[in-house]
Design a protein around this motif. Structure first.
Motif, PDB file in Angstrom:
ATOM      1  N   LYS A 118       4.040  30.749 -29.772  1.00  0.00           N
ATOM      2  CA  LYS A 118       4.652  29.510 -30.231  1.00  0.00           C
ATOM      3  C   LYS A 118       5.286  28.765 -29.055  1.00  0.00           C
ATOM      4  CE  LYS A 118       6.569  29.905 -34.153  1.00  0.00           C
ATOM      5  NZ  LYS A 118       7.522  30.312 -35.192  1.00  0.00           N
ATOM      6  N   ASN A 119       5.952  29.531 -28.160  1.00  0.00           N
ATOM      7  CA  ASN A 119       6.573  28.905 -26.982  1.00  0.00           C
ATOM      8  C   ASN A 119       5.523  28.254 -26.083  1.00  0.00           C
ATOM      9  OD1 ASN A 119       9.173  29.561 -27.702  1.00  0.00           O
ATOM     10  ND2 ASN A 119       9.146  31.538 -26.669  1.00  0.00           N
ATOM     11  N   GLU A 120       4.378  28.954 -25.931  1.00  0.00           N
ATOM     12  CA  GLU A 120       3.303  28.401 -25.118  1.00  0.00           C
ATOM     13  C   GLU A 120       2.770  27.097 -25.718  1.00  0.00           C
ATOM     14  OE1 GLU A 120       1.624  32.675 -23.374  1.00  0.00           O
ATOM     15  OE2 GLU A 120       0.481  31.568 -24.873  1.00  0.00           O
ATOM     16  N   ARG A 121       2.646  27.076 -27.048  1.00  0.00           N
ATOM     17  CA  ARG A 121       2.172  25.868 -27.722  1.00  0.00           C
ATOM     18  C   ARG A 121       3.161  24.718 -27.547  1.00  0.00           C
ATOM     19  NH1 ARG A 121       0.846  27.360 -33.751  1.00  0.00           N
ATOM     20  NH2 ARG A 121       0.524  25.104 -33.830  1.00  0.00           N
ATOM     21  N   LEU A 122       4.460  25.030 -27.643  1.00  0.00           N
ATOM     22  CA  LEU A 122       5.479  24.001 -27.458  1.00  0.00           C
ATOM     23  C   LEU A 122       5.462  23.452 -26.036  1.00  0.00           C
ATOM     24  CD1 LEU A 122       8.502  25.516 -29.405  1.00  0.00           C
ATOM     25  CD2 LEU A 122       7.269  23.430 -29.979  1.00  0.00           C
ATOM     26  N   LEU A 123       5.274  24.361 -25.053  1.00  0.00           N
ATOM     27  CA  LEU A 123       5.218  23.937 -23.654  1.00  0.00           C
ATOM     28  C   LEU A 123       4.022  23.020 -23.408  1.00  0.00           C
ATOM     29  CD1 LEU A 123       6.352  24.139 -20.795  1.00  0.00           C
ATOM     30  CD2 LEU A 123       4.960  26.194 -20.458  1.00  0.00           C
ATOM     31  N   LEU A 124       2.870  23.404 -24.008  1.00  0.00           N
ATOM     32  CA  LEU A 124       1.661  22.587 -23.861  1.00  0.00           C
ATOM     33  C   LEU A 124       1.857  21.208 -24.481  1.00  0.00           C
ATOM     34  CD1 LEU A 124      -1.288  22.362 -23.018  1.00  0.00           C
ATOM     35  CD2 LEU A 124      -1.944  23.374 -25.216  1.00  0.00           C
ATOM     36  N   ALA A 125       2.493  21.191 -25.669  1.00  0.00           N
ATOM     37  CA  ALA A 125       2.743  19.910 -26.348  1.00  0.00           C
ATOM     38  C   ALA A 125       3.670  19.032 -25.509  1.00  0.00           C
ATOM     39  CB  ALA A 125       3.359  20.159 -27.724  1.00  0.00           C
ATOM     40  N   GLN A 126       4.674  19.671 -24.876  1.00  0.00           N
ATOM     41  CA  GLN A 126       5.609  18.919 -24.039  1.00  0.00           C
ATOM     42  C   GLN A 126       4.893  18.313 -22.832  1.00  0.00           C
ATOM     43  OE1 GLN A 126       8.964  21.214 -22.817  1.00  0.00           O
ATOM     44  NE2 GLN A 126       9.955  19.548 -21.729  1.00  0.00           N
TER      45      GLN A 126
END
Length: 548
Positions: free
Chosen positions: A381-389
């Protein structure tokens, strides 16, 4: 053997006594308190109470209470933005509703699942679950619920940009929603929003203005906000910048959420662009970026809150298990001592202890596996949030680059306009000079001077300056004249020259001077050019060129 049977019966009776003391009313009270805590955003407290209620309902086979607890646990995780966890609990409650409860429970959880998928922009899944809820409501003759789910389908289709299909569902829902004033108003607002999406901006605005004063509860599902947003967008659509700014400022005064603030700032930037107030437009574009940063920070805070709540819930469950184990051991020891002799108590305690150790080992292994899985999911989930950012940052950089290029083009156009005005003034000066010389008989009789005057007239009619000007103009303005030739093959070189001067926003007098014609002739040429291009009556040539 008789004593053994008696002892087992007595033991089971004693163990079951506390469970029988638990009542449905106690379980309902726990669920109600858990739901109230959820609305107050006390998610850790809410999850503790709902988890306890779920355990109590499972032990006693109270399926309705078990369903309510599961569904509201899912709602807690939805509010914490942990959509994966929320979906797991929704699906579990849906399975229980299908197996043990009535169709009403199925419809409730199906609608919740659809809302979750709609939030995630998975419109295909959202429509799938809403269709199931709609069909169940229709089969059971529940008119209001049928209308509600039809309207929800219309909202999802609106979000998915299937506006014709959305309109069909909304029109189907309205007659069924009349028995509930709030839902009927929400259906009307959804229809008005659909009108706007279909391109009927003025009709949608008028309908929104008529409906707003009649609302008894504007805050219900943000009906008032929906209608005010339609009004603001409509003014933008019809290029009424001043009214758009008034409407948007009114909405901002009601302190909407960050997502809505971001959209409103973007609309304000468009309104100021329509007014050609580029400073104001840039200011609100900066506000859009600032709001986006706030959103990212808020999401990170909510992610931390979700992790903290999960940890507190797990700690609470562990403590609850330990306390239950202690209570069970103490109660069993007392009952064993009263029912049997010391020797039998020792044997039973040893057996219970061995079993407890095995269960505890199994529980520890299971908890470790669950924690490992949670950590993996958290990392993903953190990786997905970082990618979205990162994607958001790239989009923001692209928007800034576009604004820079737009500013550069406008600066070059201003230089071209200055060049055109310079040519205008120079030509006017030359014409005045020629006229003055022609009116002076002494000077007019000078052959050498008249030869120079003739050269000046030829120079005024020359096209070298125009050709150079066109070359620079086309480089700056993305081949505008070439596009006009393609769109309107019948245009002549003089027509294009007139259009070029109109695009640079020169006055009729300035254009007439550049073209060596009278202002009246210039106005007539403009009218003939509009007719030649078959523009609708009342359409401004300048606005049309800006659109191209």
């Amino acid at each position: 053997m008789t004593f053994r049977h008696f002892y087992i019966s007595l033991l089971m009776a004693l163990l079951c006594t506390p469970l029988c003391a638990q009542t449905v009313a106690q379980c309902d009270t726990l669920i109600k308190r858990g739901v109230n805590a959820m609305w107050q955003k006390q998610h850790a407290k809410s999850l503790e109470m709902l988890t306890e209620a779920r355990a109590m309902a499972e032990k006693n086979h109270w399926y309705k209470q078990q369903f309510l607890a599961l569904n509201n646990i899912g709602a807690n995780y939805y509010n914490l933005l942990d959509y994966g966890e929320a979906l797991n609990y929704y699906l579990e409650s849906y399975t229980l509703a299908v197996k043990k409860l009535n169709p009403t429970s199925e419809m409730v959880v199906l609608n919740n699942i659809a809302i979750l998928y709609s939030t995630e922009k998975n419109f295909a899944k959202a429509k799938e679950y809403l269709n199931k809820a709609y069909n169940i409501a229709a089969e059971n003759g529940d008119t209001l619920k049928t209308g509600l789910y039809a309207m929800n389908l219309g909202q999802v289709e609106n979000e998915a940009k299937n506006y014709r299909e959305a309109r069909r569902y909304i029109l189907l829902s309205l007659p069924m929603l009349k028995q509930d004033a709030n839902l009927y108003s929400l259906g009307q607002a959804t229809l008005i929003e659909n009108d706007f999406y279909l391109g009927n901006a003025i009709k949608a605005r008028q309908a929104a203005m008529q409906l707003l004063p009649t609302l008894k509860n504007p805050g219900f599902n943000d009906i008032g906000l929906i209608l005010n947003m339609v009004i603001a967008r409509s003014y933008i659509q019809t290029k009424n910048a001043d009214e758009a700014i008034k409407s948007i400022t009114k909405i901002l005064a009601s302190t909407p959420g960050l997502n809505m603030q971001q959209e409103l700032y973007s609309l304000l930037a468009q309104a100021y662009t329509l007014k050609q107030d580029y400073t104001g437009a840039l200011r609100y574009k900066d506000s859009v970026l600032a709001t986006e940063k706030k959103l990212t920070k808020t999401k990170n805070t909510e992610l931390y809150q979700t992790s903290r709540v999960k940890f507190e819930l797990q700690d609470y469950q562990n403590q609850l298990a330990i306390n239950k184990e202690k209570l069970k051991s103490e109660r069993n020891f007392t009952y064993y001592l009263a029912a049997t002799g010391l020797a039998l108590i020792i044997i039973l305690v040893l057996i219970a202890r061995n079993q407890s150790v095995k269960n505890r080992q199994k529980q520890l292994i299971s908890e470790r596996n669950e924690k490992a899985l949670e950590l993996e999911l958290e990392q993903e989930k953190n990786e997905r949030l970082l990618l979205a950012q990162q994607i958001h940052e790239k989009e923001a950089a692209a928007l800034l680059e576009q604004e820079r290029l737009k500013t550069e083009i406008e600066a070059r156009n201003r230089k071209l306009s200055a060049r055109a005005l310079y040519l205008t003034e120079r030509n006017t000066l030359i014409e005045d000079l020629i006229q003055s010389v022609g009116e002076n008989p002494a000077l007019a009789s000078n052959p050498a001077l008249m030869q120079h005057i003739k050269s000046l007239k030829v120079h005024l009619k020359g096209t070298a300056d125009w050709d150079s000007f066109v070359t620079h103009f086309e480089e700056v303005n993305n081949r505008l004249l070439e596009k006009l030739k393609t769109a309107h093959p019948a245009l002549t070189a003089n027509d294009l020259r007139l259009k070029n001067n109109i695009y640079m926003n020169l006055t009729t007098k300035e254009i007439a001077t550049l073209l060596h014609i009278t202002p009246e002739a210039c106005r007539k040429r403009k009218e003939r050019l509009s007719a030649k291009m078959e523009l609708p009556e009342g359409t401004s040539l300048y606005d049309y060129l800006l659109a191209v």
